[in-house]
Write an enzyme that holds these catalytic residues in place. Sequence first.
Site, short mmCIF file in Angstrom:
data_model
loop_
_atom_site.label_atom_id
_atom_site.label_comp_id
_atom_site.label_asym_id
_atom_site.label_seq_id
_atom_site.Cartn_x
_atom_site.Cartn_y
_atom_site.Cartn_z
N ARG A 72 6.71 4.44 -13.37
CA ARG A 72 7.92 4.96 -12.73
C ARG A 72 9.18 4.57 -13.51
O ARG A 72 10.15 5.34 -13.57
CB ARG A 72 8.00 4.50 -11.28
CG ARG A 72 7.93 3.00 -11.08
CD ARG A 72 8.03 2.63 -9.61
NE ARG A 72 7.81 1.21 -9.39
CZ ARG A 72 8.34 0.53 -8.40
NH1 ARG A 72 9.12 1.14 -7.52
NH2 ARG A 72 8.08 -0.75 -8.24
N GLU A 99 12.03 15.84 2.74
CA GLU A 99 11.24 16.27 1.59
C GLU A 99 11.05 17.78 1.51
O GLU A 99 10.99 18.35 0.41
CB GLU A 99 9.88 15.57 1.61
CG GLU A 99 9.96 14.07 1.38
CD GLU A 99 10.30 13.26 2.61
OE1 GLU A 99 10.54 12.05 2.48
OE2 GLU A 99 10.32 13.86 3.72
N PHE A 152 4.68 12.14 0.57
CA PHE A 152 5.67 13.00 1.20
C PHE A 152 5.89 14.29 0.43
O PHE A 152 6.03 15.36 1.02
CB PHE A 152 7.00 12.24 1.33
CG PHE A 152 6.87 10.90 1.98
CD1 PHE A 152 6.04 10.71 3.07
CD2 PHE A 152 7.56 9.79 1.48
CE1 PHE A 152 5.91 9.46 3.67
CE2 PHE A 152 7.43 8.54 2.06
CZ PHE A 152 6.61 8.38 3.16
N HIS A 196 4.24 6.51 -6.59
CA HIS A 196 3.53 5.81 -5.53
C HIS A 196 2.30 6.62 -5.08
O HIS A 196 2.08 6.85 -3.89
CB HIS A 196 4.46 5.52 -4.35
CG HIS A 196 5.53 4.51 -4.68
ND1 HIS A 196 6.48 4.75 -5.65
CD2 HIS A 196 5.78 3.27 -4.19
CE1 HIS A 196 7.29 3.71 -5.73
NE2 HIS A 196 6.89 2.78 -4.87
N ASP A 213 1.34 -1.25 0.55
CA ASP A 213 1.91 -0.26 1.47
C ASP A 213 0.86 0.34 2.40
O ASP A 213 1.17 0.86 3.47
CB ASP A 213 2.62 0.86 0.70
CG ASP A 213 3.94 0.40 0.10
OD1 ASP A 213 4.27 -0.79 0.24
OD2 ASP A 213 4.63 1.22 -0.51
N ARG A 245 2.81 3.39 -9.48
CA ARG A 245 3.79 2.37 -9.13
C ARG A 245 3.74 1.10 -9.98
O ARG A 245 4.79 0.62 -10.44
CB ARG A 245 3.62 2.00 -7.66
CG ARG A 245 4.51 0.87 -7.18
CD ARG A 245 4.13 0.46 -5.76
NE ARG A 245 5.08 -0.47 -5.18
CZ ARG A 245 4.95 -1.00 -3.96
NH1 ARG A 245 3.91 -0.68 -3.21
NH2 ARG A 245 5.85 -1.83 -3.49
#
Length: 309
Positions: free
Chosen positions: A8, A56, A81, A107, A115, A165
């Site tokens: 990222r 989104e 998302f 992610h 997460d 990530r």
Amino acid sequence: MAEIKAQRNAYGEALVELGRENGNVVVLDADLAHATMTNIFASEFPERFFNVGIAEQNLMGIACGMAQSGLTVFASTFAMFGAGRAYEIVRNSICYSKANVKIALSHSGLCVGEDGGSHQCLEDIALMRILPGMTVIVPCDWIEVKKAVKAAAAIDGPVYLRIARPPIPAITTEDTPFEIGKANVLRDGKDVCIVTMGLVAHEALKAADMLKEQGIDAAVLNMHTVKPLDKDTLFAYAEKCGRIVTAEEHLLAGGLGSAVAEAMMGKVNPKFAMVGVNDTFGRSGTPSELFAKFGIDANAIVEKCKSLF
């Protein structure tokens, strides 16, 4: 020693480099610029960065509209998302109109880690590769991310770019060629070919080392472009090795393994097996813990390869 960097971060840096070269590039985010690292672009080009908020579907709709006005648009949020919540807009607005939008979602996969399962998107490649006209790229390290960003910008039409990530060491170099639709041979071999992508490419290389110690000569093929798939290289290694094992950080259904199986059907007939997440959601843990638990680490790849002998 290979430099360690998160994909990222490389994505944000690549956007800045691209922005300096091309004033037509704009970047959109859904209030996650600090996590997707599009904030690096926003700092240098605030007039070309747009935060649409936690919306989104709106992100994808606006991206499509801006692309239709002649801009090259990068739209970013988390994979869950962007590929999940916004899917209908991606399909009907972006892909149906062949809009020049690059959907770069971070992610993704199990490597999101702590997460947990609600944020670990394991379906995104399946969702994106079935859309007509969508190019799907899954880089294996941060160096490849930078090349993929520029390659995606150079083609006209929708592209899905899967970004990871965690920080990881590079397994390619600046001199490693990158061409959309052309696989890279990370390691040659003659007994079995491991076809992989993304962070699991690191596990595949470890597996090849482990197999070598057991007298099995494994090739590792980095299939960074899932669509269009490099059938020529795949078929060549299917014929050469007689055994193909796919390895991915995605559900077994609809991902790289499915794409490889579809390509080979009726064309080549090697012994074939798949390594991936088997019909389940993820859970919280470190990436290494989760790779082991869900059977996509080097040990799992070794056992799957050996099962074909």
